[in-house]
Design an enzyme around this catalytic site. Structure first.
Site, PDB file in Angstrom:
ATOM      1  N   ASP A  97       0.821  -1.215   0.000  1.00 19.87           N
ATOM      2  CA  ASP A  97       0.000   0.000   0.000  1.00 19.87           C
ATOM      3  C   ASP A  97       0.857   1.268   0.000  1.00 19.87           C
ATOM      4  O   ASP A  97       0.366   2.352   0.315  1.00 19.87           O
ATOM      5  CB  ASP A  97      -0.911   0.024   1.237  1.00 19.87           C
ATOM      6  N   ASP A 154       4.920  -9.365   8.928  1.00 19.00           N
ATOM      7  CA  ASP A 154       5.106  -7.926   8.835  1.00 19.00           C
ATOM      8  C   ASP A 154       6.479  -7.613   8.269  1.00 19.00           C
ATOM      9  O   ASP A 154       7.376  -8.468   8.239  1.00 19.00           O
ATOM     10  CB  ASP A 154       4.941  -7.280  10.208  1.00 19.00           C
ATOM     11  N   ASP A 156       9.095  -6.058   9.290  1.00 17.40           N
ATOM     12  CA  ASP A 156      10.310  -6.110  10.115  1.00 17.40           C
ATOM     13  C   ASP A 156      10.647  -7.523  10.590  1.00 17.40           C
ATOM     14  O   ASP A 156      11.539  -7.696  11.420  1.00 17.40           O
ATOM     15  CB  ASP A 156      10.169  -5.185  11.322  1.00 17.40           C
ATOM     16  N   ASP A 247      -6.101  -8.632  14.335  1.00 15.85           N
ATOM     17  CA  ASP A 247      -5.635  -9.981  14.637  1.00 15.85           C
ATOM     18  C   ASP A 247      -6.337 -10.564  15.860  1.00 15.85           C
ATOM     19  O   ASP A 247      -6.778 -11.712  15.851  1.00 15.85           O
ATOM     20  CB  ASP A 247      -4.116  -9.979  14.827  1.00 15.85           C
TER      21      ASP A 247
END
Length: 524
Positions: A97, A154, A156, A247
């Site tokens: 995005d 994610d 990281d 989540d």
């Protein structure tokens, strides 16, 4: 007046002690189920189980939600491309995005990976807007995903080559809807702040998750480093973005729908911890606000469901831990008038009332985090050494997270503000600077509470309330420590912006500073 003050003070302290004792209950639960946990770890299924049962390996999709992650996106893609699994059953979805140069960088990196490995099935998906933020990106990807199993990482995180080999076999049980792996920490030793964060997350993964999984209680997908059965997501209502913790929300809906969750504490996925307190506050803000929103959304449904009593009680504590923060702020405010107006207790009363309350609120934390350290081969004493800093940091974050709790009670959804990342490699120092930084206003509330708590410390000594002195000092140090760190970080950031006119004049989509009105809220 004295009676009302006394009642309010002890009610708040008892509520905090209740949450502290709940941690002790989790520790005892792990101890009670240690044989079962060992068996779950040692008897975990392997990919060979599919062949033995005459079943074909499932098709897997790995989703990588990204938003302006230039410092870490390439590293993530490289690690995912090295995951071991039959290539014809393995798809990578890059859900990008981004609005900055990350978009072009990632698109090129995806093309390069596809060109270097023709067997790699990798798709680049870019949305024209961020509707639903991360939940919206995951939902959009799921609509075209080829896999019956979907893993999420994610930006990281560093997924290890063996991740699918270790996690996919759990889904041979058709009732399993989600498998969560444990988080590791790339930069644990960077500073006191990262060491405390690592300890906090280890407590969640190695005590909370293990206790809940072993006892059959509800626990949650941590937003990353785990895998879902696609059918479990769809049959439970899909990814929804009316809370900031999509989540946790989906996890509860799926388990209420009858899906079984598995926790694998021996499957480790390293990740990067925030290295400045502004980013850490932003992360904790999103988790706190989103958890309160999820409690608003699902608590009635949980409490009226056919779950067992112990499952419902544990779900209550699971969904309400952040209410401890307003209680801490209230306690620090009540402390000074209570010390001035209430007479000091005699030694016998201290031993009967004050000492048990003190042990209930702090001793349980010591046992909780000591277990987390021991579970990964570290020394208990390491947890004890870091406990004062952990308590002080928790106290210092309390005003900011109290605001998150209030906002979570007052509104649903909100902006999903991500955590700044540097792009640290395993075994190397943090040499890079983040492409963007969390923004926060100067912490005037924390400064005021620090001075108020300092007065409480003096008053506790002057009036002979000896058991109150450590609490007052803890609040003083916690508020002051967080205020000092936030102020120094924000002044350094503003100085850097002032010294770089080109950056200061760039549009927000490039500079990517968070909205001041939100004070940079941010799953671990």
């Amino acid at each position: 007046m004295h009676l009302a003050l006394c009642v309010a003070y002890f009610v708040v302290l008892l509520c905090l002690a209740m949450y502290g004792l709940h941690r002790s209950h989790l520790v005892l639960t792990v101890l009670r189920h240690r044989k079962k946990l060992r068996a779950m770890r040692e008897n975990a299924p392997t990919l060979d189980n599919y062949a033995r049962e005459g079943k074909s390996l499932p098709h897997v999709t790995i989703q990588l939600p990204l938003y302006n992650e230039a410092t870490v996106a390439g590293r993530l893609l490289d690690h995912v491309a090295k995951i071991r699994y039959p290539r014809e059953l393995f798809e990578i979805q890059v859900l990008d995005d981004s609005t900055d140069e990350t978009r072009a960088m990632v698109r090129k990196h995806v093309a390069d990976l596809a060109a270097s490995d023709l067997s790699l099935d990798i798709a680049y998906i870019h949305r024209v807007d961020r509707t639903g933020y991360k939940a919206g990106a995951l939902e959009a990807g799921q609509k075209v995903a080829k896999g019956e199993l979907i893993a999420v990482f994610d930006a990281d995180f560093l997924p290890q080559p063996e991740f699918l080999e270790q996690v996919v076999p759990e889904f041979i049980d058709p009732k399993v809807g989600m498998v969560q792996a444990r988080w590791g920490h790339l930069n644990r030793g960077h500073s006191l702040l990262t060491r405390v964060q690592a300890l906090m997350l280890d407590g969640h993964h190695l005590v909370e998750n293990r206790a809940r999984a072993a006892a059959g209680w509800l626990f949650n997908f941590s937003g990353t480093g785990g895998m879902w059965r696609k059918e479990a997501i769809s049959s439970s209502g899909g990814w929804q973005h009316d809370t900031l913790t999509e989540d946790l929300d989906l996890s509860y809906r799926a388990q209420l729908a009858g899906w079984k969750f598995v926790y694998r504490d021996n499957v480790l996925t390293p990740a990067e911890l925030p290295e400045d307190v502004s980013a850490f506050r932003a992360q904790q803000y999103r988790w706190a606000k989103g958890t309160v929103q999820t409690a608003r959304k699902l608590m009635k449904r949980v409490m009226t469901s056919p779950l067992t009593l112990s499952q419902r009680v544990e779900a209550f504590f699971h969904l309400t831990p952040h209410f401890a923060y307003p209680l801490m702020v209230f306690l620090s405010i009540l402390l000074l008038p209570a010390l001035v107006l209430m007479p000091a207790t005699n030694p016998q009363t201290m031993l009967l009332i004050d000492l048990p309350l003190c042990i209930g609120t702090t001793g349980s934390l010591a046992a909780f985090y000591a277990m987390a350290e021991v579970a990964q081969g570290r020394r208990r004493v390491d947890a004890f050494k870091q406990l004062p800093a952990l308590l002080a940091l928790g106290a210092g974050l309390a005003p900011h997270l109290t605001k998150a709790v209030i906002e979570g009670l007052g509104s649903m959804a909100g902006e999903f503000v991500r955590t700044p990342k540097k792009g640290i490699e395993v075994g190397t120092p943090a040499a890079r600077s983040p492409r963007y930084r969390a923004r926060a206003d100067l912490p005037m509330v924390e400064v005021g509470l620090c001075l108020f708590s300092l007065a409480s410390t003096v008053a506790s000594i002057e009036t002979g309330h000896w058991f109150a002195t450590p609490f007052a000092m803890l609040f003083t140090f916690g508020y002051g420590y967080v205020a000092l760190l936030v102020a120094s970080e924000q002044m350094a950031r503003r100085k850097a912006v002032a010294e770089a006119p080109a950056l200061a004049q760039a549009p927000d989509s490039i500079r990517d500073f968070s909205s001041p009105a939100l004070d940079a809220p941010f799953p671990e």
